[in-house]
Design an enzyme around this catalytic site. Structure first.
Site, mmCIF file in Angstrom:
data_model
loop_
_atom_site.group_PDB
_atom_site.id
_atom_site.type_symbol
_atom_site.label_atom_id
_atom_site.label_comp_id
_atom_site.label_asym_id
_atom_site.label_seq_id
_atom_site.Cartn_x
_atom_site.Cartn_y
_atom_site.Cartn_z
ATOM 1 C CE1 TYR A 1 8.437 10.054 1.073
ATOM 2 C CE2 TYR A 1 10.351 10.769 2.334
ATOM 3 C CZ TYR A 1 9.552 9.758 1.838
ATOM 4 O OH TYR A 1 9.862 8.459 2.115
ATOM 5 C CD GLU B 1 6.746 6.997 1.853
ATOM 6 O OE1 GLU B 1 7.853 6.956 1.312
ATOM 7 O OE2 GLU B 1 5.737 6.396 1.411
#
Length: 393
Positions: A115, A203
């Site tokens: 991530y 993101e």
């Protein structure tokens, strides 16, 4: 402002962030052509502003908004089952989202998922990089259950991203050798994109490594600072109003700040802080606010009229509470707008009005002399109590 995944991929390509090749399609024929260009081992993804697409369900019964296929004909078949259909995921709610486009992309083999995000941190007033070895899952769950697996790196807003900061994050994520170099280039390109495009968040979930050693951005979400969009007409052009609440889109036309909620007492207020306080006191009195609506400090009669129309576009609304404090704003202008709006929309639900401040006596006189049926209130608490009682009556 948010954008679609295929648009994010186009930005990645522009700024040199490595990502699998992909193309957008609006018809099964376009999907077939895109898949033929990519080759075999293809992923077809529904394009909506919502997560959980892979586990979603279309209202036509088709399962999943993400599918792996091997041929162009299969891609066309899957696209035909997605385009023009409503996809329901855990983020869309029961109403779902209409799929107008799909993305056809190269489906890479994944060795490990990570991530990676960059966002503006209000507390430190600087960009912060958030990274984790746990990608491809709900990052909120990781933060709650295993917070030690999430790493943060603040970046000085004037100095920018430094080489040692990249090396620190690379080591924490376990990258070494050539993959550490790839990650460094990817992160540097992503930070440049973040700053130059005035993002409030970007993101990547997941960031992946492949069996052949590549580091790639597989999926992305962007959020841009709306106040900076005037500097980026090319990004503003990416806006897809079909992904937003149509009431919010309509409100934006009149420079009204509107957010729909689940309650039945609509609010029309000037000032964001006063609007929040109005919603809070409605809750305190046992009611449920139907919206946040800030008409701003200098609303016109036309804006008030259109605000009423937008409010009444919500079938759940059973009463309206108008709470105006006239600092810059003239209460009489608001009063005239209320009268005009009520007559134009043929209001048939309880209306509670509380006016205070600049030229308030003239405003109250305008309301009193009109033939509009309304409930007058002197204080915010009084207004909220009367709005809740009006619904219960």
């Amino acid at each position: 402002m948010n954008i679609h995944e295929y648009q994010a991929k186009e930005l990645f390509e522009k700024f040199g962030v490595p990502t699998p090749k992909g193309r957008v399609a609006g018809t099964p024929e376009e999907a077939k052509a895109a898949a033929a260009e990519i080759g075999s081992n293809i992923v077809v993804k529904a394009q909506v502003h919502a997560g959980g697409r892979g586990k979603g369900t279309f209202k036509n019964g088709f399962q999943g908004g993400v599918h792996l296929v091997q041929t162009a004909d299969e891609a066309a078949d899957i696209a035909g089952k997605m385009i023009g259909q409503v996809l329901v995921t855990h983020q869309t709610g029961e109403e779902g989202k209409l799929v107008n486009k799909i993305m056809v992309a190269d489906a890479v083999d994944i060795e490990k998922e990570y991530y990676l995000a960059i966002l503006m941190d209000r507390e430190s007033r600087s960009p912060v990089i958030v990274a984790s070895t746990e990608g491809g899952v709900n990052i909120e769950e990781v933060a709650a259950e295993t917070p030690e697996r999430i790493f943060h790196q603040a970046v000085h807003p004037l100095l920018g991203l430094q080489a040692y900061e990249v090396r620190k994050l690379s080591a924490k994520l376990g990258f070494g050798g050539d993959q550490a170099k790839q990650f460094g280039k990817l992160l540097s390109a992503l930070y440049r994109l973040f700053i130059e495009c005035d993002c409030s968040m970007v993101e990547i979930n997941p960031l992946v490594t492949t069996p052949d050693g590549r580091v790639l951005a597989l999926d992305a979400k962007f959020d841009f600072d709306d106040n900076a969009l005037y500097r980026h007409p090319e990004i503003a052009a990416l806006h897809d109003p079909t992904e937003e609440d149509p009431r919010e889109v309509e409100a934006a036309k009149y420079h009204l700040n509107y957010i729909g909620l689940d309650g039945n007492i609509a609010c029309l207020v000037n000032g964001a802080g006063l609007a929040m306080a109005t919603m809070d006191i409605i809750k305190h009195c046992g009611g449920e606010p139907a919206n946040f609506l800030d008409v701003g400090g200098g609303a016109t009669q036309e804006q008030v009229t259109n605000a009423f129309k937008i409010i009444l576009g919500d079938p759940k609304v059973k009463a309206i509470l108008v709470n105006i404090f006239g600092g810059i704003m003239d209460c009489d202008v608001i009063a005239k707008g209320i009268v005009a709006a009520c007559k134009e929309v043929d209001l048939n639900i309880p209306l509670v009005v509380r006016l205070e401040g600049n030229n308030v006596e003239a405003g109250k006189r305008t309301l009193a002399e009109s033939d509009v049926a309304l409930i007058s209130a002197d204080t915010l608490a009084d207004a909220a109590e009367k709005a809740v009682a009006a619904i219960a009556a």
